[in-house]
Design an enzyme around this catalytic site. Structure first.
Site, PDB file in Angstrom:
ATOM      1  N   CYS A 134      49.324  39.070  25.908  1.00 29.06           N
ATOM      2  CA  CYS A 134      48.257  40.042  26.147  1.00 29.06           C
ATOM      3  C   CYS A 134      48.206  40.308  27.650  1.00 29.06           C
ATOM      4  CB  CYS A 134      46.924  39.532  25.622  1.00 29.06           C
ATOM      5  SG  CYS A 134      46.438  37.928  26.308  1.00 29.06           S
ATOM      6  N   THR A 135      47.240  41.051  28.109  1.00 23.42           N
ATOM      7  CA  THR A 135      47.219  41.479  29.510  1.00 23.42           C
ATOM      8  C   THR A 135      47.102  40.316  30.485  1.00 23.42           C
ATOM      9  OG1 THR A 135      46.162  43.533  28.812  1.00 23.42           O
ATOM     10  CG2 THR A 135      46.113  43.023  31.168  1.00 23.42           C
TER      11      THR A 135
END
Length: 312
Positions: free
Chosen positions: A177-178
């Site tokens: 994810c980010t």
């Protein structure tokens, strides 16, 4: 202009007194000119903030003075303008909302994988690679070979897993994810669902882009971020995307040439699905933004669509 430091941070840690932490944390942000949003919950802290070098350093000195947060890590990038309008500390049930009772990364979590080791892991044909972010984030950039669950929020992730994957057949699962928070919580959920070997990218995409040379990278495209930059390139410089205030989708240069693109009001992703009420609200918000720009002031009204992404 002096560069603004943008700091993305999170930590899963039991904070029984998180309600009492809100006011002193907010005051620390305000005293040091730091803007952005931080979320507090019993399970930890999460958010993205920005400010001067001195302001960010003062914030982390305050956070790390609490023994529970002494080892909190963060990722930094830089921009020339303040990317946030406001300073907020919100109290939440979860610092990233999965909506499944009992999932607790403080008790159970997958194996962290450092950025330097990520390419080798995801190049293994036996590894199922899943992007845990929302569909509009995946659309502008992801890792080579990653599965896109096409979810609009993190709450949809558990149902997606139940419908598509079997722990008996999918022995190795890697997720990203980010900044690392979603995939860390997702790894806790996956282990609870019976998956045996679960890996997640430590520090998320941002840490990977920071540490892995572009010529060795398996990342393709830009990375969506939770501030007014909208996206960053592989070198963490600001990307070319804008964001539609009506639907939150990233808007490319090509999208902005469309007859359906009206700044702040609609874009090719949403022009045919917006209610008149939503359009009217977007028009009023855009009017206030333009007035604020003319006065050289921060936009004073409405919630920034990027801020809400933290919670989804």
């Amino acid at each position: 202009m002096t560069s603004i430091v943008v700091a993305a941070l999170y930590k899963f840690v039991t904070l029984d007194d998180y309600v009492a932490l809100r006011e002193p944390l907010l005051q620390t942000l305000l005293d040091n000119g730091v803007k952005g949003t931080l979320l507090l919950a019993e399970e930890g802290i999460n958010g993205t903030v920005s400010g001067s070098r001195e302001g960010i350093d003062a914030l982390f000195a305050w956070l790390r003075s609490d023994p529970r947060l002494a080892d909190i890590e963060h990722k930094e990038s830089y921009c020339d303008e303040q990317p946030f309008y406001r300073t907020k500390v919100k109290l939440k049930k979860e610092i990233v909302t999965l909506g499944v009772p009992g999932v607790d990364p403080n008790k159970q979590v997958g194996q962290y994988v450092e950025a330097k080791d990520w390419n080798a892991l995801i190049s293994d044909p036996e590894v199922l690679l899943i992007d845990t972010r929302n569909d509009y984030e995946v659309a502008i950039g992801t890792f080579e070979g990653a599965v896109d669950p096409k979810t609009r929020s993190f709450r949809e992730f558990p149902e997606y897993i139940k419908a598509h994957y079997d722990p008996a057949r999918h022995k190795k699962v890697a997720m990203f994810c980010t900044g690392g928070i979603r995939c860390e919580k997702a790894s806790s959920y996956m282990l609870g669902a019976g998956f045996e070997e679960v890996f997640h990218l430590k520090g998320g995409i941002l840490k990977y882009l920071e540490e892995v040379p572009q010529e060795q990278s398996l990342w393709r495209g830009d990375c969506f971020v939770f501030d007014n930059r909208v996206t960053v390139r592989h070198d963490l410089s600001e990307g070319e995307y804008d964001q539609c205030h009506a639907c939150r989708n990233p808007v490319s240069l090509e999208d902005r040439q469309s007859e359906h693109y009206v700044p702040g009001i609609s874009c090719p992703h949403c022009w045919d699905s917006l209610s008149e009420k939503t359009r009217a609200g977007a028009r009023e918000r855009q009017k206030q933004i333009e007035l604020a720009r003319q006065r050289n002031q921060p936009h004073p009204l409405g919630r920034d669509p990027r801020q809400s992404t933290l919670e989804n």
